[in-house]
Design an enzyme around this catalytic site. Sequence first.
Site, PDB file in Angstrom:
ATOM      1  N   GLU A 221      -9.322  -2.360   3.813  1.00 15.13           N
ATOM      2  CA  GLU A 221      -9.119  -1.911   5.195  1.00 15.13           C
ATOM      3  C   GLU A 221     -10.283  -1.045   5.660  1.00 15.13           C
ATOM      4  OE1 GLU A 221      -5.312  -0.032   5.376  1.00 15.13           O
ATOM      5  OE2 GLU A 221      -4.224  -1.938   5.385  1.00 15.13           O
TER       6      GLU A 221
ATOM      7  N   ASP B 242       0.824  -1.212   0.000  1.00 14.29           N
ATOM      8  CA  ASP B 242       0.000   0.000   0.000  1.00 14.29           C
ATOM      9  C   ASP B 242       0.860   1.264   0.000  1.00 14.29           C
ATOM     10  OD1 ASP B 242      -2.288  -1.567   0.035  1.00 14.29           O
ATOM     11  OD2 ASP B 242      -2.522  -1.458   2.213  1.00 14.29           O
TER      12      ASP B 242
END
Length: 290
Positions: free
Chosen positions: A187, A71
């Site tokens: 997430e 990420d």
Amino acid sequence: MRLLEHHAAVVEGQVSAIAHQANQAHIQTALQVSPTLDPQQEVERRVAFLYRQLVSTGQKSLVLGISGGVDSTVAGRLAQLAVEKARQEGVEAHFYAMRLPYDTQQDEEDAHQALAFIQPDNVLTVNIQAASDALLASLEAGGLGFTDAHQRDFVLGNIKARQRMVAQYAVAGANAGLVVGTDQAAEALMGFFTKYGDGACDIAPLTGLTKAQVRQLGAVLGAPEALVEKQPTADLETLKPQPADEEALGFSYADIDAFLTGEQISEGARATIIQTYQRSAHKRQLPITP
């Protein structure tokens, strides 16, 4: 009577499944997920987004913590490309990549590999151990107690995440900068971030992407395969360093991504994911007001 009870249970199950399907579709929309995308177009679109935000706000830099995971590797490269685009247009712009270890990071080599790929304008290293430990010690001196060592370690983990954001905003404040976040749809769905920690930022260029889609962008950008396919870990715990995200979540990213893209998963998994999304709603909202 048993036949009637069985029929009622079947009907109730069907109604519940329909409700879960509706919730699933609503969540996909709320989190801005597209089941399919063109990775190259998404790279270009998100670089342009970062560029526009930088120019429109009159700021001069982007700031992001680089952990060595996919990420932050992808978001970091997007940020570097955005400031380079700004400079090509005659706009002063710089990217500050930050290393924010707590003591010694076990996968430090991955972070250095990420930095070598991103090629940031500036790299700042700030070890957050002293600040994190000092705050926890002050809290305990002030009377805060814990039920056991694991609860203490959990609280310290959240302190680490928030200290990292304190450091990034300090750098942004000193350099007329915007803090870049790494939150993506997987997430966000599970509330798997620390509120006002890694969940705090000014701009979030990975919004709406599943974990697999983040990996696709990483591959198109040319990130090292080892980082693109690396097992994700939040790495906030001291007693048990680097537990896999999927272990903490209780679901694989494949299941989470399948939920986000409207694919079929077990009814039990779908119900639990929806419940987790609803329980973590406060993390995705501004402070609640009267």
